[in-house]
Design an enzyme around this catalytic site. Structure first.
Site, short mmCIF file in Angstrom:
data_model
loop_
_atom_site.label_atom_id
_atom_site.label_comp_id
_atom_site.label_asym_id
_atom_site.label_seq_id
_atom_site.Cartn_x
_atom_site.Cartn_y
_atom_site.Cartn_z
N ASP A 1 0.81 -1.22 0.00
CA ASP A 1 0.00 0.00 0.00
C ASP A 1 0.85 1.28 0.00
OD1 ASP A 1 -2.68 -0.73 -0.19
OD2 ASP A 1 -2.90 -1.07 1.97
N ARG B 1 0.42 -1.68 7.60
CA ARG B 1 1.00 -0.45 7.03
C ARG B 1 1.97 0.27 7.98
NH1 ARG B 1 -2.69 3.38 3.49
NH2 ARG B 1 -0.59 3.84 2.76
N ARG C 1 -10.06 5.80 10.68
CA ARG C 1 -8.60 5.67 10.74
C ARG C 1 -7.98 6.60 11.78
NH1 ARG C 1 -6.48 2.91 6.22
NH2 ARG C 1 -7.99 1.30 5.68
N HIS D 1 -11.35 7.35 4.62
CA HIS D 1 -10.42 8.47 4.80
C HIS D 1 -11.14 9.74 4.34
CE1 HIS D 1 -6.41 6.02 4.46
NE2 HIS D 1 -6.54 6.47 5.70
N CYS E 1 -4.95 9.78 -3.12
CA CYS E 1 -4.24 8.84 -2.25
C CYS E 1 -2.79 8.64 -2.69
CB CYS E 1 -4.92 7.47 -2.25
SG CYS E 1 -6.60 7.46 -1.67
N1 ARG Z 1 -5.30 0.23 1.02
C1 ARG Z 1 -5.02 1.50 1.59
C2 ARG Z 1 -5.60 1.57 2.98
O1 ARG Z 1 -6.67 1.05 3.19
C3 ARG Z 1 -5.56 2.59 0.74
C4 ARG Z 1 -5.20 3.95 1.22
C5 ARG Z 1 -5.84 5.04 0.45
N2 ARG Z 1 -5.29 6.31 0.77
C6 ARG Z 1 -5.99 7.43 0.96
N3 ARG Z 1 -5.32 8.54 1.13
N4 ARG Z 1 -7.29 7.43 1.03
O2 ARG Z 1 -4.99 2.12 3.88
#
Ligand code: ARG
Length: 279
Positions: free
Chosen positions: A74, A99, A145, A174, A268
């Site tokens: 990612d 991550r 998040r 997000h 992203c």
């Molecule tokens: N797979 C990543 C996650 O879920 C995607 C992140 C997308 N980034 C963003 N800035 N919205 O963390």
């Protein structure tokens, strides 16, 4: 309201940080878009990403690159790596263990830079995924998040007003999947992604905002990036593109369907570097 004529807006040159999707894959699921059983192609992802990179460069923006790390599929989503404002850098602290290790790569990259302050966030903070600058203010998302305490940390670290918003639809986990900044005081967003209280805050602050419908939001149309004039957005978001054109912006469509399999698109992939760092 008086509307600027077509294409009459002024662009300003930007500095972006991106990460080539060399190791891109969907091997785990941390948002509703990710299905590890669906095949992905790093090659297609790379070609799409490259076109986005070249689009930014072609518009005259300065694009820096951070080296992708094997085992971090990612990492292409550079927006999550940090928040950079006034030359100060608050590096992310990721929520999911998959991550977490990306943060070290960003700390390392920014430490070599000439930035006035660089440190990692204390609370879970997914960078520009959840923190977006509109003029002097920073809009901050939480709900899925970034920790609410991260909003206070950002306010203190940057000394800027922070407006907290709550996300309620897991598809738009997000802030940058539900709202895009267009100009100094202009945004576009998908109201249903926000709690009723947050919707009221947005309606009050941005009475003239462009509102996305479900169809445009569902193709990640709000995961867009503006330089004040050109708005790069997923090309499938045709309704938003039309609205942008009406407001004097120039929509520029990008195809990032491969990366959408991981729940990410234009914004992203892109971290804006604001301030004085020499890199
Ligand atoms: N797979 C990543 C996650 O879920 C995607 C992140 C997308 N980034 C963003 N800035 N919205 O963390």
């Amino acid at each position: 309201m008086e509307r600027p004529a077509n294409g009459s807006r002024a662009a300003s040159p930007r500095r972006y940080l991106m990460c080539r999707p060399t190791h891109f894959d969907v091997t785990y699921s941390i948002n509703p878009w990710m299905d590890p059983r669906k095949p992905t192609s790093a090659q297609v992802g790379l070609a799409q990403w490259k076109r986005l990179h070249d689009t930014f460069a072609g518009l005259g923006h300065d694009v820096q690159l951070i080296e992708p790390v094997p085992g971090l599929p990612d990492m292409v989503f550079a927006a999550n790596g940090a928040i950079v404002v006034d030359g100060k850098v608050l590096v992310a602290r990721f929520r999911h263990p998959q991550r977490v290790d990306e943060a070290a790569a960003y700390l390392d990259w920014f430490s070599r830079g000439g930035w006035s302050a660089v440190r990692q966030a204390e609370y879970v903070n997914e960078g520009e995924g959840d923190f977006l600058c509109v003029g002097r203010e920073i809009l901050a998302g939480s709900g899925f998040r970034s920790d609410l305490r991260a909003h206070d940390e950002v306010r203190e670290f940057f000394g800027r007003p922070v407006v907290s918003l709550t996300l309620v639809d897991p598809r738009f986990y997000h802030l940058d999947t539900a709202l895009a900044v267009l100009g100094e005081s202009e945004v576009m967003y998908y109201p249903a992604a926000f709690s009723p209280e947050s919707r009221a805050i947005l309606a009050e602050r941005y009475p003239d905002a462009i509102l996305a419908d479900e169809a445009d939001a569902a193709v990640f149309g709000l995961n867009a990036l503006s330089d004040g004039r050109n708005v790069i957005l997923p090309q499938q978001a045709v309704g938003l593109a039309a609205q942008l054109r009406e407001r004097g912006y120039t929509p520029v469509g990008a195809d990032l369907t491969e990366l959408l399999k991981a729940g990410g698109s234009v914004k992203c992939c892109t971290l804006e570097l604001r301030g004085q760092g020499e890199v």
